[in-house]
Scaffold this active site. Structure first.
Site: not given
Ligand code: AMP
Length: 228
Positions: A123, A156, A167
């Site tokens: 990605r 990222r 994750r």
């Molecule tokens: P994502 O782009 O949704 O994979 O989010 C990237 C990172 O942002 C995650 O691994 C968390 O560190 C943080 N993050 C995003 N959404 C949340 C959430 N609802 N609660 C807590 N951390 C979040």
């Protein structure tokens, strides 16, 4: 109304699908990951606090995420519906969401974990407009540049192997139990997330197109004839 939650592990294609569907439905796409990455880039106090958790692949504390999402849900454009992508991520967030708004549908993306690791490794994202590319299945037209704004694409930091492992573990422990939470409420709709973006989009559309609970409620119940 379309008040939709996308639930699923990192790399399942939620962001790609959410961007298209939100546009089709004319509702805001609220990705907490994108909102947090913008806060980090802008060096806001919230972004500075969130950055370390994100790099490590851990969840950012609930109070920070809730502050961001409550503010977005209160905006006029969310009054006609919204598509939540990456929120809620644990039970406390799901309960907090329930206390501010009803939800019509939860689309649960289901996918084989080995496919996720490959997808995340391949990605690349645009740091400006958040468009998602995949080096194998959806490469940019010009190598390393966003098709829309020509910004250099990034891998990222949390899409690297160590953070990916964390994750996926966080997902299993904290987020996956939300499937049961929403199943109990009759909102969960599982969707297979393998295949091309177009194939997944068709499956997502079909579960979103079902009558929403709110629409069902407005239909008057059949009138019972008095027995003769
Ligand atoms: P994502 O782009 O949704 O994979 O989010 C990237 C990172 O942002 C995650 O691994 C968390 O560190 C943080 N993050 C995003 N959404 C949340 C959430 N609802 N609660 C807590 N951390 C979040």
């Amino acid at each position: 109304m379309h008040r939709i939650v996308f639930l699923g592990p990192p790399g399942a294609g939620k962001g790609t699908q959410a961007a298209t569907l939100a546009q089709e439905l004319g509702v805001p796409h609220l990705s907490t990951g994108d909102l947090l990455r913008t806060a980090v880039r802008e060096r806001s106090p919230l972004g500075i606090e969130a950055e370390g958790y994100m790099r490590a692949g851990r969840l950012v504390p609930d109070d920070l995420v809730l502050r961001l999402i409550r503010e977005r849900l209160a905006r006029p454009e969310a009054a006609r519906g919204f598509l939540l992508d990456g929120f809620p991520r644990n039970r406390a967030q799901a309960e907090a969401l329930e206390s501010v708004t009803a939800i019509d549908r939860v689309v649960a993306f289901e996918i084989d974990p080995t496919l996720l690791i490959r997808r995340l490794g391949d990605r690349r994202v645009c740091p400006i407009c958040a468009t998602v590319y995949n080096l194998t299945t959806r490469p940019p037209k010009v190598d390393g540049r966003c098709d829309l704004d020509q910004a250099p694409l990034v891998h990222r930091p949390d899409d690297r192997p160590e953070a990916i492992r964390t994750r996926l573990e966080v997902y299993r422990e904290e987020t996956a139990p939300l499937e049961a939470f929403y199943r109990e409420r009759g909102l969960l709709r599982p969707v297979r997330a393998d295949g091309t973006p177009g194939e997944v989009a068709a499956r997502v559309r079909s579960v979103v197109a079902e009558a929403t609970p709110g629409e069902t409620r407005t239909t008057s119940p059949p009138t019972k004839r008095p027995s003769q």
